[in-house]
Design a protein around this motif. Sequence first.
Motif, PDB file in Angstrom:
ATOM      1  N   ARG A  60       0.820  -1.217   0.000  1.00 29.02           N
ATOM      2  CA  ARG A  60       0.000   0.000   0.000  1.00 29.02           C
ATOM      3  C   ARG A  60       0.853   1.266   0.000  1.00 29.02           C
ATOM      4  O   ARG A  60       0.402   2.325  -0.415  1.00 29.02           O
ATOM      5  CB  ARG A  60      -0.933  -0.014   1.213  1.00 29.02           C
ATOM      6  CG  ARG A  60      -2.024   1.032   1.159  1.00 29.02           C
ATOM      7  CD  ARG A  60      -2.952   0.896   2.346  1.00 29.02           C
ATOM      8  NE  ARG A  60      -2.278   1.106   3.613  1.00 29.02           N
ATOM      9  CZ  ARG A  60      -1.983   2.308   4.109  1.00 29.02           C
ATOM     10  NH1 ARG A  60      -2.297   3.392   3.441  1.00 29.02           N
ATOM     11  NH2 ARG A  60      -1.380   2.411   5.284  1.00 29.02           N
ATOM     12  N   VAL A  93      -0.362   0.383  -5.845  1.00 28.78           N
ATOM     13  CA  VAL A  93      -1.660   1.012  -5.574  1.00 28.78           C
ATOM     14  C   VAL A  93      -2.345   1.368  -6.894  1.00 28.78           C
ATOM     15  O   VAL A  93      -3.551   1.163  -7.055  1.00 28.78           O
ATOM     16  CB  VAL A  93      -1.477   2.268  -4.697  1.00 28.78           C
ATOM     17  CG1 VAL A  93      -2.810   2.974  -4.500  1.00 28.78           C
ATOM     18  CG2 VAL A  93      -0.887   1.882  -3.348  1.00 28.78           C
ATOM     19  N   GLU A 122     -10.882   3.379  -0.695  1.00 26.67           N
ATOM     20  CA  GLU A 122      -9.490   3.702  -0.380  1.00 26.67           C
ATOM     21  C   GLU A 122      -9.477   4.787   0.680  1.00 26.67           C
ATOM     22  O   GLU A 122     -10.226   5.766   0.585  1.00 26.67           O
ATOM     23  CB  GLU A 122      -8.763   4.160  -1.644  1.00 26.67           C
ATOM     24  CG  GLU A 122      -7.261   4.312  -1.467  1.00 26.67           C
ATOM     25  CD  GLU A 122      -6.580   4.637  -2.789  1.00 26.67           C
ATOM     26  OE1 GLU A 122      -5.835   5.637  -2.825  1.00 26.67           O
ATOM     27  OE2 GLU A 122      -6.810   3.924  -3.779  1.00 26.67           O
ATOM     28  N   GLY A 158      -5.896   2.115   4.181  1.00 28.54           N
ATOM     29  CA  GLY A 158      -5.956   0.896   3.392  1.00 28.54           C
ATOM     30  C   GLY A 158      -6.705   1.083   2.094  1.00 28.54           C
ATOM     31  O   GLY A 158      -7.258   2.144   1.816  1.00 28.54           O
TER      32      GLY A 158
END
Length: 551
Positions: free
Chosen positions: A45, A51, A77, A81
């Motif tokens: 992440r 991502v 999002e 997280g």
Amino acid sequence: MNTWAVPGYTESLELGSGASGRVVLAVHEETGVPVAVKYLSEALRTRPGFVREFRAEARLLGGLESPYVTGLYEYVESPDGAAIVMELVDGVSLRALLSGQGPLDPEAALVLLKGSLLGLDDAHRIGVVHRDYKPANVLVVPDGTSKLVDFGIAVDAGTKVGVAGTPAYMAPEQWTGAPASPAADVYAATATFFECLTGHKPYPGDNLAQLALQHVDSPVPAEEVPESVRDLVRRGLAKDPRERPAHAAAFVTELEAVAGAAYGPGWEERGRGRLAALVALLPLLLPSSRDTPRTTTDTARTVLGPEPGLGRWRSWRPSRPGMLVAGAAVLLAAILSYGVQHPPGADPQEAAQALATTSARPGVTPGGPADGTAPAHSSAPPPTSTASTGMSPSDPATAATGESTTSTAAATTTPSAPETTTPAATATDATPTTTAPTSPAPPAVKDVAVSSFRQTGPTTASATIDITTDGTGPISVTVSWSTSDTGVQLAGTPDGASQTFERSGATQYTLTVDHTFQGTGCYWTVQATTTPASADGGASQQLLTRGCGLR
């Protein structure tokens, strides 16, 4: 371990995990509908490339309307997280089925191949290549039908992104880093079909170098499969992609002709029945057999196959409205990079929910109370059940296979979903705008990049443009378009008026801009420049239109 959970869902157990993250079984609190939530791992992440790929997977699923592919409910999002909330497929992975029951008979294997090929076809028709078709990514449900899952490394057709895929199923051209093509998916599907029939992979290499040589040079082992389907296997595993069916739809046509000639008109019904019987032998592997939270909500009942009369629930499945996912993902990308500030005493998870959740709730469009719409909050998925993990299931039968996806690409071009916007343009500002008493000086533009450029229709395209600056002062971004028959960008003819967008308040911006082309050239080009001018002079990207590419 990251304990962040998607707001609005109650989780019960983990369905699978892998290096890229984990998938959990959860229930939507408002309706009691079971879903699968795929979380990006905490380690990845913090890495922007992963991502972006995770967002791209959600964006792709939001634009892919197919009964043969696991559906997207929403993408969430936050600073804590990222997660994809998916249709929960109440099924058994083909990998677990083969590990537990051995090879399939030809009719069952043909039915399974056809179902997942139809999922590939729906992806190929919008210009997407899966790149990771394998037994672990095919789920078989109790009625004998199948679904294709895990579009984690999917890209636009024609994109050159390096060597990526699962080695045992990679086409020869994938090993050389050639541009992604539907023919590579046909190869992987045929390799899986071969394994269904024989119980082993087409090539038994013990290491990557050996596997690469076998896929590129070794003869197709067609003699190991029943004679009736040997030609099908030879065609699908041809070394030269030009000798394979060009895409999944063409392969389905060949499959139906071969199956009908060899096994008669009832082959599909018999094969589906055989698959259903095999799934029934593995009931404990079905998500529905695990410790799922109980609910009294009638609409949360598991449906094991397509059922008429679903009414308004069927409309929950995102099609074009699901394209809002793309805008939300882009918006959140810059919000997170800029930094989300929580008011004193505010719950960060509540703030993340307000900022980061995009749903395709039936009858709800973006707006406020004045237009009778509801706020963008997690909404009810339809009662279709599926266990689409996209990762190695916790089940030992699946985990023991050693299948893993290999990728040496430095970056992946993220597919951009079609937008239902006006022909002129849609610009999504990816960052918050701050107001200052005095206007800051224009910053230096450090980088301009076209991160995605794809055809969305016969005359339409969508481009995603990323801009990085060293300050928050105002800039303008000009996007122009051209067409050409030669493939030489400098020789292109301008197509329509350029568009200029003003931005300020951040150091990173992302624009998603749509365009309707008037010219008839086979090559389309998008170019982005900024004021102040960027250090690299701007960016451009060209694509060969699908109409010309299929001639």
